[in-house]
Write an enzyme that holds these catalytic residues in place. Structure first.
Site, mmCIF file in Angstrom:
data_model
loop_
_atom_site.group_PDB
_atom_site.id
_atom_site.type_symbol
_atom_site.label_atom_id
_atom_site.label_comp_id
_atom_site.label_asym_id
_atom_site.label_seq_id
_atom_site.Cartn_x
_atom_site.Cartn_y
_atom_site.Cartn_z
ATOM 1 N N THR B 11 0.593 -9.806 -11.966
ATOM 2 C CA THR B 11 -0.428 -9.640 -10.926
ATOM 3 C C THR B 11 -1.209 -8.337 -11.095
ATOM 4 O OG1 THR B 11 0.932 -10.907 -9.405
ATOM 5 C CG2 THR B 11 -0.742 -9.480 -8.433
ATOM 6 N N ILE B 12 -0.502 -7.244 -11.279
ATOM 7 C CA ILE B 12 -1.158 -5.949 -11.396
ATOM 8 C C ILE B 12 -1.655 -5.730 -12.824
ATOM 9 C CG2 ILE B 12 -0.863 -3.431 -11.189
ATOM 10 C CD1 ILE B 12 -0.816 -4.977 -8.507
ATOM 11 N N GLY B 109 6.795 -0.225 -7.649
ATOM 12 C CA GLY B 109 8.104 -0.886 -7.652
ATOM 13 C C GLY B 109 9.207 -0.014 -8.215
ATOM 14 N N SER B 138 2.980 2.197 -4.112
ATOM 15 C CA SER B 138 2.758 0.763 -3.882
ATOM 16 C C SER B 138 1.425 0.511 -3.188
ATOM 17 C CB SER B 138 3.890 0.195 -3.026
ATOM 18 O OG SER B 138 3.735 0.617 -1.681
ATOM 19 N N CYS B 139 1.024 -0.741 -3.158
ATOM 20 C CA CYS B 139 -0.287 -1.088 -2.584
ATOM 21 C C CYS B 139 -0.378 -0.653 -1.130
ATOM 22 C CB CYS B 139 -0.568 -2.578 -2.743
ATOM 23 S SG CYS B 139 0.615 -3.659 -1.943
ATOM 24 N N ASN B 140 0.682 -0.894 -0.352
ATOM 25 C CA ASN B 140 0.628 -0.500 1.059
ATOM 26 C C ASN B 140 0.583 1.020 1.209
ATOM 27 O OD1 ASN B 140 0.697 -2.884 2.802
ATOM 28 N ND2 ASN B 140 2.611 -3.339 1.736
ATOM 29 N N HIS B 185 7.660 3.157 2.593
ATOM 30 C CA HIS B 185 6.265 3.589 2.564
ATOM 31 C C HIS B 185 6.047 4.964 3.194
ATOM 32 C CE1 HIS B 185 6.613 -0.815 2.618
ATOM 33 N NE2 HIS B 185 5.663 -0.780 1.717
ATOM 34 N N GLY B 186 6.758 5.237 4.305
ATOM 35 C CA GLY B 186 6.598 6.540 4.946
ATOM 36 C C GLY B 186 7.024 7.676 4.021
ATOM 37 N N HIS B 212 -1.783 -8.002 3.115
ATOM 38 C CA HIS B 212 -0.916 -7.352 4.087
ATOM 39 C C HIS B 212 -1.749 -6.892 5.281
ATOM 40 C CE1 HIS B 212 2.067 -7.083 0.875
ATOM 41 N NE2 HIS B 212 1.294 -6.299 0.154
#
Lengths: 330, 330
Positions: B11-12, B109, B138-140, B185-186, B212
């Site tokens: 995908t990436i 990842g 990551s994307c998010n 993510h944080g 997302h």
């Protein structure tokens, strides 16, 4: 004995009818239902008298299903009606309830102005006492209020930001619903517990069924530990703090959990708060909770009936409702 | 001319390869790919040289697909490798990159310790300068950092609580993922922008694709108006503030939007922030944003390559990347 009619026999109405029928101090007069489908057939199997709207009798005769009369007869014969008609139809029925001088309670699909008070048993039971028209707030708002009430009493709720991920998308995508802030849940929560700080609810919808999820941040007026908050929440009769050792983290596992425990219609009446998610940082509380959209307002309907009839105080009614419905047995 | 190898073509990787191939200052040496499937066939159609892992050559010969060599050859021939192998495999490849003295960038990842720095172009471009190993978050997290960076510079980010609803459930239910707080993510955002206040991210997953959604609450160090915040965010080149008049509120509408505008592979490289959701109450900012999981990190990969090679400063690289990829044309 309180004679209760349940007008509307969909997702909520059939569960409210069952709950009313099981209560020792209530008698189910019957249900109001428009269409003679498999749900109606199941209601007849349960022995419920069925009342149908004017002009619909022919359709029932065609399929050979018996009816006990017209919905107007149901309203007249009842001490109180639990209105569980589709969203917005309750407001259309209100003049008819008034015509027969029959008190009525409505669901969260109606606007706040359909009734004299909005209701969550744990938060403001006595507000419904001797009222003629009361609205049970929506399942998500009910879940929020059950969480807010003890937190607000114990620590104060200074502010909250909550993302409500709701199970009802049409496409297989995520939607903002609505894209504007807040969703109706924040203002509705403040209808029930008016003296909290700002409550911002962010509504989304996703293509799933049965269980909503809330990503919760509450700024408390104190700085308790996560364990103290967990214990406070676990002490509430309509909150189930999901043991972190049980491996439950999804709506799928919650469905299996309810089925394994033999809950009627997969009902989970309690807020499901995930123990391992409860986190404190200073005054900031974070947690996940899940709300079973079909059943969490059902005990509130039962309690609102008693409150409106002036038949019991909050503690008596909640205890009786919980006891009969098996709430707290998980 | 920077000679770039892209190891991994999922995908990436395939999007990074396209982006590298389109850059005037880069040359795509080739891609590393394990399986001779339709994606490999499409890569060959695009004229990309394909390098395969040791022991896999027979499978490619069986289906009659040409290979340019072994992945080790690709690594040796490249000035830098963009690693887009499956999550966790980048760490396994790192000793091989070291063996050939080839710098490498990794995806989100991998853990933070796979690299010397974590990277979001808008936030910390210069941290990657002359580093040998850099991780694109990551994307998010990339989406969060693009939003945090201008807010933090302008007002200060005192605290944030963000619910991340991610498109990747297995069952048709909502899951907490993970049930514990915070999601990665944080902490990852704080790797990139370390001097912000506490960032609590609450991860969920739902059975959807591509987009997302984030329910965002940020406590700012000031009290700007919603219009001021909107203007600040709209001025960022990798943020698209979605005009409230366009009627976009879902991943479905975002897909149609990208397709209607002819974006390659439905890519939306920019954060999509919904204008009508931007709300201020005191210092509390609330908004919804959507992140296209397939493409939002692709421009960051391109910029990281330039930063690591010391070929351009942040403004030069971001402008060139945006210009070539059409970022900001919507």
């Amino acid at each position: 004995m309180i004679r209760v009619g349940v007008n509307g026999y969909g997702t909520i109405g059939k569960r409210v009818a069952d709950a009313v029928d099981s209560m020792p101090d209530m008698e189910l007069v019957g249900i109001g239902k428009a269409s003679p489908n498999h749900t109606a057939d199941a209601a007849a199997d349960r022995g419920y008298d069925i009342y149908v709207p004017e002009g619909r009798h022919d359709r029932w005769a065609e399929v050979g299903m018996d009816v006990a009369g017209d919905v107007h007869d149901l309203i007249e014969a009842s001490d109180i009606v639990a209105d569980a008609t589709p969203a917005g139809m309750g407001a259309e029925y209100r003049p008819i309830y008034e015509e027969y001088d029959t008190p009525a309670l409505f669901q969260g699909g109606e606007g706040a102005d359909v009734a004299e008070a909005s209701f969550t048993a744990r938060a403001n039971y006595s507000e419904a006492t001797d009222k003629d028209y009361v609205r049970i707030v929506s399942c998500n708002t009910t879940g929020l209020n059950r969480m807010f009430a003890p937190l607000h009493e114990e620590y104060g709720v200074e502010r909250a930001s909550i993302t409500l991920v709701r199970c009802r998308g049409e496409h297989a995508v995520i939607s903002a619903d609505p894209v504007t802030m807040p969703s109706h849940h924040g203002p509705d929560a403040l209808e029930v517990i008016p003296d909290m700080g700002p409550i911002t609810t962010m509504g989304m919808k996703v293509p799933t069924v049965r269980h909503h999820f809330h990503g919760v941040n509450v700024e408390l007026g104190g700085e308790p530990s996560a364990a103290e908050v967990r214990d406070l929440l676990a002490s509430q009769s309509r909150i189930h703090v999901v043991d972190g050792d049980l491996g439950i983290d999804s709506g799928w596992e919650l469905q299996e959990f309810a089925l394994d425990r033999g809950r009627d219609r997969m009902n989970l009446y309690e807020n499901q708060i995930f123990e391992d998610s409860i986190t404190m940082e200073g005054p900031q509380l974070h947690l996940f909770q899940s709300i079973h959209r079909e059943s969490d307002v059902v005990p509130e309907n039962v309690d609102a009936i008693r409150a409106m009839m002036g038949e019991a105080d909050a503690a008596e009614s909640i205890e009786l409702t919980n006891d009969v419905m098996g709430i707290g047995d998980i």
